[in-house]
Design a protein around this motif. Structure first.
Motif, PDB file in Angstrom:
ATOM      1  N   ILE A 146       1.171  -1.620  -0.255  1.00 51.59           N
ATOM      2  CA  ILE A 146      -0.074   0.080   0.299  1.00 51.59           C
ATOM      3  C   ILE A 146       0.689   1.264  -0.329  1.00 51.59           C
ATOM      4  N   PHE A 147       1.780   1.136   0.695  1.00 54.67           N
ATOM      5  CA  PHE A 147       2.684   2.153   0.775  1.00 54.67           C
ATOM      6  C   PHE A 147       4.251   2.305  -0.169  1.00 54.67           C
ATOM      7  N   ASP A 148       4.700   3.046  -0.861  1.00 57.87           N
ATOM      8  CA  ASP A 148       5.911   2.944  -1.416  1.00 57.87           C
ATOM      9  C   ASP A 148       6.469   4.315  -0.452  1.00 57.87           C
ATOM     10  N   VAL A 149       7.572   3.083   0.635  1.00 58.78           N
ATOM     11  CA  VAL A 149       8.548   3.302   0.987  1.00 58.78           C
ATOM     12  C   VAL A 149       9.820   2.893   1.432  1.00 58.78           C
ATOM     13  N   ALA A 150      10.589   3.979   0.858  1.00 59.21           N
ATOM     14  CA  ALA A 150      11.922   3.330   0.496  1.00 59.21           C
ATOM     15  C   ALA A 150      13.258   3.053   1.992  1.00 59.21           C
ATOM     16  N   GLU A 151      12.848   3.677   2.629  1.00 57.04           N
ATOM     17  CA  GLU A 151      13.164   4.037   4.066  1.00 57.04           C
ATOM     18  C   GLU A 151      12.839   3.590   5.150  1.00 57.04           C
ATOM     19  N   PRO A 152      11.960   2.895   5.964  1.00 57.58           N
ATOM     20  CA  PRO A 152      10.887   3.060   6.396  1.00 57.58           C
ATOM     21  C   PRO A 152      11.394   4.600   7.844  1.00 57.58           C
ATOM     22  N   LYS A 153      12.712   3.862   8.080  1.00 59.70           N
ATOM     23  CA  LYS A 153      13.582   4.547   9.225  1.00 59.70           C
ATOM     24  C   LYS A 153      13.464   6.155   8.596  1.00 59.70           C
ATOM     25  N   ILE A 154      14.016   6.249   8.018  1.00 58.90           N
ATOM     26  CA  ILE A 154      14.473   7.728   7.715  1.00 58.90           C
ATOM     27  C   ILE A 154      13.217   8.464   7.353  1.00 58.90           C
ATOM     28  N   THR A 155      11.711   7.817   6.233  1.00 59.66           N
ATOM     29  CA  THR A 155      11.022   8.360   6.590  1.00 59.66           C
ATOM     30  C   THR A 155      10.046   8.196   7.881  1.00 59.66           C
ATOM     31  N   THR A 156      10.293   7.735   9.000  1.00 61.06           N
ATOM     32  CA  THR A 156       9.487   7.685   9.979  1.00 61.06           C
ATOM     33  C   THR A 156       9.944   9.218  10.861  1.00 61.06           C
ATOM     34  N   MET A 157      11.468   9.549  11.167  1.00 65.85           N
ATOM     35  CA  MET A 157      12.122  10.336  11.422  1.00 65.85           C
ATOM     36  C   MET A 157      11.367  12.507  10.516  1.00 65.85           C
ATOM     37  N   ALA A 158      11.108  11.851   8.978  1.00 65.72           N
ATOM     38  CA  ALA A 158      11.339  13.031   8.653  1.00 65.72           C
ATOM     39  C   ALA A 158       9.527  13.722   8.995  1.00 65.72           C
ATOM     40  N   VAL A 159       8.684  11.982   9.051  1.00 72.17           N
ATOM     41  CA  VAL A 159       7.298  12.420   9.334  1.00 72.17           C
ATOM     42  C   VAL A 159       7.461  12.949  10.371  1.00 72.17           C
ATOM     43  N   ILE A 160       7.947  12.300  11.411  1.00 71.85           N
ATOM     44  CA  ILE A 160       8.113  13.438  13.347  1.00 71.85           C
ATOM     45  C   ILE A 160       8.231  14.743  12.406  1.00 71.85           C
ATOM     46  N   ALA A 161       9.452  15.325  12.377  1.00 71.82           N
ATOM     47  CA  ALA A 161      10.117  16.316  12.246  1.00 71.82           C
ATOM     48  C   ALA A 161       8.624  17.396  11.580  1.00 71.82           C
TER      49      ALA A 161
END
Lengths: 202, 202
Positions: A146-161
DNA sequence: CTTTGATCTGAACGGGTGTTCAGATAATTT
DNA sequence: AAATTATCTGAACACCCGTTCAGATCAAAG
């Protein structure tokens, strides 16, 4: 054991924490004195030591309580199965919760360097646990295609920021309401994880 | 006018600023004493006052110099015409510049509350000027029908918060290089502004 | 070689810091 | 009414703060 009921400690304790929270947030931990906190509460500085062993622990307890509240509040949210719905829930939750506790949020990442190493580890661990909640949602969505996210950890940091940044500018009473802001940010989060070329379902 | 050449002020001045920058960033303005800064430089505290009128001005000068550098560096970037290319340039620039000056970046938004009101206004004005650079790109893209951004001002805040967040976790020598990170973040920024349903051109 | 003056030292100034503690206060229990 | 004890005061402790300044230092200028 006289004076258990009607004792002032039930009142003074919270007032000490409230005053410390507000003062630490607005002036910074290092810049606020115990006498200043005591003055806000209406007692002498020495009386504070009935409620905290020292200034450092007072700070730590505020941060720890905030992180515990944050995790508890998120776990109390009804969790839909679908990753997309869960992600939307997370984005809206994060914005609302952080806005309601702006002072505690501010302290909990501005004053990290004023914690002793052991206390820092505790807070850092709780923060990671919260981030893991979002990362798990992202990985679930990726696993389901459902998601196209290559780097979940980085996307996590980016979304939270990105979401946490709302607190730096949003004030109620302006052109936009908090729900307006939640919608706009959720839209950006959704785009960040959606497979490109997918139709706009709005 | 003896001792103009070979004077120590050419050496001591920058060393004072370097020490102050590093100490303010790692321990916080209020927690760092003039004696501590002097100790790092290898002089007595009184000698610092040959280089700054007071501690507050020392902080302000560091922040002002950083903001001036930031704006000058961005204006020195070759600016492509197309909004998409300009936006990519901005995202990559912001990540690289902020990473190279992590201490100054950290100070410039952590220590805002330690500035006098007049000094605060100056720094705040420069920060807005920087944000305006991004907002202008977004509005240009919207005007040309290339971007789908309903709230350019909010998207500006969100993008900058997201990009600045890199500094909180990225360290060189890990799995990802800085160019890797730039690519990942640019990808998220691009999605946030791209009309949905547009094809993935990667 | 003397003069000059930029640079730095070292001590001092008034005041604030976190924390401790003996003793005063007062609400509750006995 | 007396005893108990949680709570708070007010003073003290040792120490650190930003800032000032007379006097020492010493490289360059004359």
């Amino acid at each position: 054991m006289a004076r258990t009921q009607g004792s002032h400690s039930d009142i003074t304790g919270p007032r000490v924490r409230d005053a410390a929270l507000r003062l630490f947030a607005s002036e910074g931990y290092a810049a606020v004195s115990m006498r200043q906190i005591a003055g806000e509460v209406g007692v002498q500085a020495g009386a504070l030591y009935n409620y905290t062993p020292d200034k450092q622990t007072l700070l730590f307890d505020l941060m720890k309580a905030h992180m515990d509240d944050l995790l508890a509040a998120w776990e109390a949210e009804a969790a839909p199965d679908a990753p997309m719905e869960r992600l939307e829930r997370f984005a809206r939750f994060h914005i609302r919760f952080n806005y309601e506790r702006a002072d505690a949020v501010f302290i909990s990442y501005m004053e990290l360097r004023n914690l002793s190493p052991e206390n820092f580890e505790v807070i850092e661990g709780l923060r990671r646990r919260y981030e893991d909640q979002l990362e798990r949602i992202l990985r679930q969505g990726v696993a389901q295609g459902i998601f196209d996210v290559a780097e979940p950890k980085i996307t996590t940091m980016a979304v939270i920021a990105m979401l946490t940044g709302v607190n730096t500018w949003f004030r109620e009473g302006g052109r936009l309401s908090l729900p307006d802001v939640q919608k706009i940010y959720w839209d950006m989060v959704r785009r960040a994880v959606m497979p490109q070329g997918a139709p706009n379902l709005d």
